[in-house]
Design a protein around this motif. Sequence first.
Motif, PDB file in Angstrom:
ATOM      1  N   LYS A  30       0.871  -1.183  -0.299  1.00 41.57           N
ATOM      2  CA  LYS A  30      -0.232   0.025  -0.050  1.00 41.57           C
ATOM      3  C   LYS A  30       0.807   1.341  -0.088  1.00 41.57           C
ATOM      4  N   MET A  31       2.039   1.028   0.898  1.00 38.88           N
ATOM      5  CA  MET A  31       2.858   2.439   0.853  1.00 38.88           C
ATOM      6  C   MET A  31       3.433   2.528  -0.442  1.00 38.88           C
ATOM      7  N   ALA A  32       4.191   1.471  -1.219  1.00 35.37           N
ATOM      8  CA  ALA A  32       4.672   1.624  -2.294  1.00 35.37           C
ATOM      9  C   ALA A  32       3.828   1.974  -3.411  1.00 35.37           C
ATOM     10  N   ARG A  33       2.615   1.630  -3.524  1.00 38.53           N
ATOM     11  CA  ARG A  33       1.599   2.260  -4.652  1.00 38.53           C
ATOM     12  C   ARG A  33       1.551   3.890  -4.208  1.00 38.53           C
ATOM     13  N   GLY A  34       1.284   4.297  -3.109  1.00 42.27           N
ATOM     14  CA  GLY A  34       1.178   5.689  -2.898  1.00 42.27           C
ATOM     15  C   GLY A  34       2.503   6.313  -3.385  1.00 42.27           C
ATOM     16  N   ILE A  35       3.683   5.876  -3.170  1.00 39.23           N
ATOM     17  CA  ILE A  35       4.775   6.385  -3.607  1.00 39.23           C
ATOM     18  C   ILE A  35       4.968   6.473  -5.115  1.00 39.23           C
ATOM     19  N   GLU A  36       4.676   5.301  -5.593  1.00 34.95           N
ATOM     20  CA  GLU A  36       4.716   4.964  -7.236  1.00 34.95           C
ATOM     21  C   GLU A  36       3.942   6.053  -7.771  1.00 34.95           C
ATOM     22  N   LYS A  37       2.747   6.364  -7.150  1.00 38.40           N
ATOM     23  CA  LYS A  37       1.819   7.523  -7.713  1.00 38.40           C
ATOM     24  C   LYS A  37       2.683   8.803  -7.952  1.00 38.40           C
ATOM     25  N   ALA A  38       3.284   9.185  -6.827  1.00 42.31           N
ATOM     26  CA  ALA A  38       4.196  10.398  -6.810  1.00 42.31           C
ATOM     27  C   ALA A  38       5.362  10.250  -7.923  1.00 42.31           C
ATOM     28  N   LEU A  39       5.655   9.133  -8.215  1.00 42.48           N
ATOM     29  CA  LEU A  39       6.892   9.041  -8.817  1.00 42.48           C
ATOM     30  C   LEU A  39       6.569   8.853 -10.338  1.00 42.48           C
ATOM     31  N   GLU A  40       5.220   8.872 -10.648  1.00 39.83           N
ATOM     32  CA  GLU A  40       4.786   8.758 -12.021  1.00 39.83           C
ATOM     33  C   GLU A  40       5.511   9.609 -13.237  1.00 39.83           C
ATOM     34  N   LYS A  41       5.907   8.765 -14.258  1.00 43.73           N
ATOM     35  CA  LYS A  41       6.911   9.466 -15.082  1.00 43.73           C
ATOM     36  C   LYS A  41       8.434   9.969 -14.703  1.00 43.73           C
ATOM     37  N   ARG A  42       8.793   9.648 -13.685  1.00 44.35           N
ATOM     38  CA  ARG A  42       9.862   9.813 -13.176  1.00 44.35           C
ATOM     39  C   ARG A  42      10.932   8.775 -13.382  1.00 44.35           C
ATOM     40  N   SER A  43      12.257   9.010 -13.568  1.00 43.78           N
ATOM     41  CA  SER A  43      12.899   7.857 -13.931  1.00 43.78           C
ATOM     42  C   SER A  43      13.656   7.492 -12.513  1.00 43.78           C
ATOM     43  N   TYR A  44      13.662   6.113 -12.313  1.00 47.36           N
ATOM     44  CA  TYR A  44      14.283   5.510 -11.265  1.00 47.36           C
ATOM     45  C   TYR A  44      14.200   4.137 -11.414  1.00 47.36           C
ATOM     46  N   THR A  45      15.301   3.436 -11.015  1.00 52.02           N
ATOM     47  CA  THR A  45      15.382   2.026 -11.018  1.00 52.02           C
ATOM     48  C   THR A  45      14.497   1.389  -9.856  1.00 52.02           C
ATOM     49  N   SER A  46      14.276   0.084 -10.180  1.00 56.10           N
ATOM     50  CA  SER A  46      13.503  -0.631  -9.290  1.00 56.10           C
ATOM     51  C   SER A  46      14.114  -0.948  -8.139  1.00 56.10           C
ATOM     52  N   ASP A  47      15.591  -1.091  -8.243  1.00 56.14           N
ATOM     53  CA  ASP A  47      16.752  -1.326  -7.199  1.00 56.14           C
ATOM     54  C   ASP A  47      16.474  -0.145  -6.177  1.00 56.14           C
ATOM     55  N   ASP A  48      16.633   1.046  -7.046  1.00 56.29           N
ATOM     56  CA  ASP A  48      16.408   2.393  -6.028  1.00 56.29           C
ATOM     57  C   ASP A  48      15.096   2.344  -5.363  1.00 56.29           C
ATOM     58  N   PHE A  49      14.174   2.207  -5.913  1.00 51.63           N
ATOM     59  CA  PHE A  49      12.933   2.090  -5.307  1.00 51.63           C
ATOM     60  C   PHE A  49      12.870   1.483  -4.066  1.00 51.63           C
ATOM     61  N   LYS A  50      13.302   0.044  -4.333  1.00 46.74           N
ATOM     62  CA  LYS A  50      13.362  -0.809  -3.132  1.00 46.74           C
ATOM     63  C   LYS A  50      14.078  -0.283  -1.845  1.00 46.74           C
ATOM     64  N   LYS A  51      15.404   0.326  -2.331  1.00 51.24           N
ATOM     65  CA  LYS A  51      15.986   0.797  -1.210  1.00 51.24           C
ATOM     66  C   LYS A  51      15.290   2.041  -0.578  1.00 51.24           C
ATOM     67  N   LEU A  52      14.530   2.713  -1.273  1.00 55.02           N
ATOM     68  CA  LEU A  52      13.740   3.851  -0.761  1.00 55.02           C
ATOM     69  C   LEU A  52      12.731   3.401   0.267  1.00 55.02           C
ATOM     70  N   LEU A  53      12.228   2.051  -0.109  1.00 54.26           N
ATOM     71  CA  LEU A  53      11.342   1.527   0.795  1.00 54.26           C
ATOM     72  C   LEU A  53      11.752   1.023   2.238  1.00 54.26           C
ATOM     73  N   ASN A  54      13.126   0.428   1.844  1.00 55.91           N
ATOM     74  CA  ASN A  54      13.846  -0.044   2.999  1.00 55.91           C
ATOM     75  C   ASN A  54      14.240   0.932   3.852  1.00 55.91           C
ATOM     76  N   ARG A  55      14.714   2.189   3.393  1.00 53.73           N
ATOM     77  CA  ARG A  55      14.965   3.379   4.376  1.00 53.73           C
ATOM     78  C   ARG A  55      13.831   3.703   5.163  1.00 53.73           C
ATOM     79  N   ILE A  56      12.406   3.679   4.574  1.00 52.36           N
ATOM     80  CA  ILE A  56      11.509   4.186   5.306  1.00 52.36           C
ATOM     81  C   ILE A  56      11.103   3.060   6.125  1.00 52.36           C
ATOM     82  N   GLU A  57      11.097   1.968   5.927  1.00 51.96           N
ATOM     83  CA  GLU A  57      10.877   0.990   7.031  1.00 51.96           C
ATOM     84  C   GLU A  57      11.828   1.018   8.192  1.00 51.96           C
ATOM     85  N   ARG A  58      12.992   1.225   7.608  1.00 48.42           N
ATOM     86  CA  ARG A  58      14.144   1.347   9.042  1.00 48.42           C
ATOM     87  C   ARG A  58      13.525   2.662   9.798  1.00 48.42           C
ATOM     88  N   ASP A  59      13.336   3.798   9.106  1.00 47.29           N
ATOM     89  CA  ASP A  59      12.932   4.600  10.137  1.00 47.29           C
ATOM     90  C   ASP A  59      11.792   4.228  10.836  1.00 47.29           C
TER      91      ASP A  59
END
Length: 151
Positions: free
Chosen positions: A65-94
Motif C-alpha cells: 500500500k505504501m509502495a503504491r502511494g509512492i509510485e503514484k508520486a513518482l509517475e513518469k519520473r526515472s528511477y530503477t526498481s532497485d533504487d525504489f526498493k532501497k527507498l522503501l527499505n529506508r522508510i521501513e528502517r525509520d
Amino acid sequence: MQCPLCLKKDTKVLDSRLIADGFAVRRRRECQDCSFRFSTYEEMEILNISVVKRDGRSENYSREKMARGIEKALEKRSYTSDDFKKLLNRIERDIQKLRRDEITSNKLGEIVIKQLKKFDKVAYIRFASVYYSFEDVKSFTREIKNLKIKK
Ligand SMILES: [Zn+2]
C-alpha cells in the motif's frame, strides 16, 4: 535450509554478500550430500505494526500500500526498481527505529516525505501536496522556495 535437489538438510554456506544497502543478504550454498549449489536471499522481516488513521481506525501496515502511494508520486519520473526498493527499505528502517507497535498515519507520512525529499524532488512535492492537503499553504510555498534556492 534444505537442498532443493536432494532435500537433505545439510547445506553449507560458501559465501554471504550484503545487498540492497545492507538490508538483504544473498548466500551461496552447497549441499554437503550431492554438492548441488544454490543461492538464498534473506530480507528484513516484514514490519508488523499498526497504522492509526486520522479517524482513529487502525489497520496493519502494508508495504504494498505504501509502495503504491509512492509510485503514484513518482509517475513518469526515472528511477530503477532497485533504487525504489532501497527507498522503501529506508522508510521501513525509520519506522523500525521508533520501536513502537503502532504508528499514526501522520507520522508515517512524515517519514515518507523525509525520505522522498532525498530521493526525488518532484515526487516529494507531489506527495507532500497530497499529504498536507494544502492545510498550510504558506509553509508549503516556503518549502518549494527553499528547494529552488538549494538548486
Ligand atoms: Zn543435495
